[in-house]
Design a protein around this motif. Structure first.
Motif, PDB file in Angstrom:
ATOM      1  N   SER A   1       0.856  -1.070   0.082  1.00 41.92           N
ATOM      2  CA  SER A   1       0.075  -0.132  -0.021  1.00 41.92           C
ATOM      3  C   SER A   1       0.904   1.174  -0.094  1.00 41.92           C
ATOM      4  N   PRO A   2       1.023   2.016  -1.141  1.00 38.76           N
ATOM      5  CA  PRO A   2       1.380   3.193  -1.094  1.00 38.76           C
ATOM      6  C   PRO A   2       1.008   4.238  -0.261  1.00 38.76           C
ATOM      7  N   TYR A   3      -0.325   4.215   0.116  1.00 36.41           N
ATOM      8  CA  TYR A   3      -0.849   4.682   1.395  1.00 36.41           C
ATOM      9  C   TYR A   3      -0.268   4.785   2.737  1.00 36.41           C
ATOM     10  N   LEU A   4       0.131   3.621   2.975  1.00 37.79           N
ATOM     11  CA  LEU A   4       1.092   3.261   4.012  1.00 37.79           C
ATOM     12  C   LEU A   4       2.451   3.423   4.027  1.00 37.79           C
ATOM     13  N   HIS A   5       3.031   2.815   2.965  1.00 35.75           N
ATOM     14  CA  HIS A   5       4.382   2.448   2.783  1.00 35.75           C
ATOM     15  C   HIS A   5       5.137   3.242   1.934  1.00 35.75           C
ATOM     16  N   ARG A   6       4.752   4.553   1.388  1.00 34.33           N
ATOM     17  CA  ARG A   6       5.455   5.394   0.391  1.00 34.33           C
ATOM     18  C   ARG A   6       6.371   4.665  -0.330  1.00 34.33           C
ATOM     19  N   ASN A   7       7.650   4.597  -0.537  1.00 36.27           N
ATOM     20  CA  ASN A   7       8.299   3.956  -1.675  1.00 36.27           C
ATOM     21  C   ASN A   7       8.973   2.635  -1.147  1.00 36.27           C
ATOM     22  N   ALA A   8       8.339   1.962  -0.466  1.00 34.78           N
ATOM     23  CA  ALA A   8       8.820   0.482  -0.037  1.00 34.78           C
ATOM     24  C   ALA A   8       8.780  -0.412  -1.096  1.00 34.78           C
ATOM     25  N   ALA A   9       7.915  -0.268  -2.247  1.00 34.90           N
ATOM     26  CA  ALA A   9       8.087  -1.159  -3.234  1.00 34.90           C
ATOM     27  C   ALA A   9       9.377  -1.283  -3.827  1.00 34.90           C
ATOM     28  N   HIS A  10      10.012  -0.082  -3.680  1.00 38.53           N
ATOM     29  CA  HIS A  10      11.333   0.118  -4.420  1.00 38.53           C
ATOM     30  C   HIS A  10      12.552  -0.575  -3.835  1.00 38.53           C
ATOM     31  N   ILE A  11      12.352  -0.925  -2.512  1.00 36.48           N
ATOM     32  CA  ILE A  11      13.434  -1.370  -1.810  1.00 36.48           C
ATOM     33  C   ILE A  11      13.066  -2.500  -1.037  1.00 36.48           C
ATOM     34  N   LYS A  12      12.005  -3.299  -1.650  1.00 41.59           N
ATOM     35  CA  LYS A  12      11.630  -4.599  -1.137  1.00 41.59           C
ATOM     36  C   LYS A  12      12.717  -5.753  -1.720  1.00 41.59           C
ATOM     37  N   ALA A  13      13.237  -6.656  -0.896  1.00 42.56           N
ATOM     38  CA  ALA A  13      13.879  -7.660  -1.144  1.00 42.56           C
ATOM     39  C   ALA A  13      13.132  -8.462  -1.850  1.00 42.56           C
ATOM     40  N   GLU A  14      13.772  -9.523  -2.911  1.00 45.63           N
ATOM     41  CA  GLU A  14      13.089 -10.392  -3.685  1.00 45.63           C
ATOM     42  C   GLU A  14      12.548 -11.424  -2.854  1.00 45.63           C
ATOM     43  N   ASN A  15      11.496 -12.065  -3.308  1.00 46.92           N
ATOM     44  CA  ASN A  15      10.808 -12.964  -2.493  1.00 46.92           C
ATOM     45  C   ASN A  15      11.543 -14.114  -2.087  1.00 46.92           C
ATOM     46  N   ALA A  16      12.577 -14.771  -2.801  1.00 44.67           N
ATOM     47  CA  ALA A  16      13.316 -15.670  -2.635  1.00 44.67           C
ATOM     48  C   ALA A  16      14.346 -15.406  -1.197  1.00 44.67           C
ATOM     49  N   GLU A  17      14.857 -14.221  -1.605  1.00 45.25           N
ATOM     50  CA  GLU A  17      15.698 -13.814  -0.496  1.00 45.25           C
ATOM     51  C   GLU A  17      14.754 -13.560   0.860  1.00 45.25           C
ATOM     52  N   ILE A  18      14.004 -13.088   1.045  1.00 47.22           N
ATOM     53  CA  ILE A  18      13.089 -12.803   1.991  1.00 47.22           C
ATOM     54  C   ILE A  18      12.766 -14.235   2.713  1.00 47.22           C
ATOM     55  N   GLN A  19      12.497 -15.349   1.921  1.00 47.96           N
ATOM     56  CA  GLN A  19      12.119 -16.590   2.489  1.00 47.96           C
ATOM     57  C   GLN A  19      13.347 -17.182   2.989  1.00 47.96           C
ATOM     58  N   ARG A  20      14.537 -16.955   2.208  1.00 40.13           N
ATOM     59  CA  ARG A  20      15.884 -17.588   3.045  1.00 40.13           C
ATOM     60  C   ARG A  20      15.909 -16.893   4.230  1.00 40.13           C
ATOM     61  N   VAL A  21      15.733 -15.602   4.500  1.00 43.43           N
ATOM     62  CA  VAL A  21      16.215 -14.793   5.764  1.00 43.43           C
ATOM     63  C   VAL A  21      15.191 -15.501   6.863  1.00 43.43           C
ATOM     64  N   LEU A  22      13.993 -15.719   6.366  1.00 45.73           N
ATOM     65  CA  LEU A  22      12.934 -16.066   7.346  1.00 45.73           C
ATOM     66  C   LEU A  22      13.098 -17.472   7.718  1.00 45.73           C
TER      67      LEU A  22
END
Length: 349
Positions: free
Chosen positions: A195-216
């Motif tokens: 949601s840009p309403y809540l999260h400003r430019n977050a989509a531009h610095i989101k890690a890739e899905n696979a990387e997030i899964q690895r970290v989790l």
């Protein structure tokens, strides 16, 4: 006193769940969205909204207490910007509730006398040094270190909250080393970006899905042996099965075709056992649903009726670790309850 608060909180939660009736135990309140930072992934300071005056917030706190609420988290924006924030803290404590204050740290040293009564100070720190500055701004890391020192000198328990993004996802070992060095505890969350309403430019610095899964997946293992990680292994395991981290949450009808770990895990308990109140008095089930799944208004409806309008909301699941942990807790997940009692309640009640 901390032990007494822990017992009260745990018994309230257990009793309400055994009865299987909604029972408000925890409230997140946002006196203001205003902030003295402009973090890349947060748009709250740019949302123009009315703010309840201090007297109305004091009345809301009184009503929360009368409903049996045991803990209030005061968040923002930066809550230390809100006028008379100390009055809210004092009222929460006078009503016998625990008070948790979330802050970016910039004003903590200056306002330490106004916040001495908080049970826990939660400071936002995504990484150590320059990686944190890339997301949150120049000089913030040093301000957080000053805030930690000031709070410890004042006898205020401190914990950290880190949000993982592309800039910080590979810095887990560094921030865990920082917690060891400074005798701190930490919750680690994944950045939301839908949601840009809540999260400003977050989509531009989101890690890739696979990387997030690895970290989790790594956090799932680390949390079993690293007591400074407050969120439980089952919650990290659950979040690691999310398919697309650009989508923050799912409604009930979206769960049917997904992995069984998402379908079969505890239902969302937001709006029943905990809720969020925005600066203008509108209530939402949780932080993730702000702006999209409103209930009533605490001023026009009163707290009880505003909360009751949230009981049957449609949101069913999310990957936000703090919310996942709460949903496990309020569903009496044995491993999560044990983790909560051992690592959290005795230190941060």
């Amino acid at each position: 006193m901390r032990l007494i608060n822990s017992i009260h909180y745990a018994s309230r939660m257990l009793g309400s769940l055994i009865r299987r009736t909604p029972s408000l135990t925890l409230a997140f309140i946002y006196p203001s969205y205003r902030c003295n930072l402009r973090c890349t992934y947060c748009n709250l300071p740019n949302i123009a909204t009315d703010e309840l005056p201090t007297e109305q917030w004091l009345g809301v706190i009184d009503q929360l207490a009368s409903l049996g609420c045991r803990r209030i988290n005061i968040l923002g924006g930066e809550p230390l910007i809100y006028p008379n924030i100390s009055d809210l803290i004092v009222r929460v404590r006078k009503q016998g509730m625990s008070c948790i204050l979330g802050s970016n740290g910039l004003l903590v040293k200056k306002m330490i006398d106004q916040i001495r009564l908080v049970n826990t100070l939660v400071l936002s720190l995504d990484a150590v040094g320059p990686s944190n500055e890339q997301v949150r701004g120049d000089g913030v890391f040093e301000s957080v270190k000053e805030a930690i020192a000031a709070a410890k000198d004042a006898g205020i328990p401190v914990k950290l909250n880190a949000v993982l993004s592309e800039k910080t996802a590979q810095k887990i070992d560094e921030i865990l080393g920082f917690t060891d060095q400074h005798d701190l505890y930490i919750t680690v969350n994944v950045m939301r970006s839908e949601s840009p309403y809540l999260h400003r430019n977050a989509a531009h610095i989101k890690a890739e899905n696979a990387e997030i899964q690895r970290v989790l997946q790594r956090l799932t293992i680390l949390s079993q042996t690293k007591p400074r990680l407050l969120i439980s292994s089952p919650s990290y395991h659950y979040a690691s099965h999310w398919k697309d981290y650009s989508k923050d949450r799912l409604d009930a009808d979206e769960l049917s075709s997904l992995d069984s770990i998402l379908r079969n895990n505890p239902r969302c308990q937001a709006g029943r056992y905990y809720m969020t109140i925005s600066p203008d008095g509108i209530v939402y089930p949780c932080i993730i649903t702000m702006g999209s799944v409103p209930g009533g208004n605490v001023v026009t409806d009163g707290v009880a009726k505003a909360w009751q309008k949230l009981h049957n909301h449609s949101c069913a699941a999310c990957f936000s670790l703090c919310m996942v942990e709460l949903n496990h807790l309020f569903s009496l997940s044995p491993k999560v309850l044990l983790n909560f009692m051992i690592r959290h309640l005795r230190r941060f009640s």
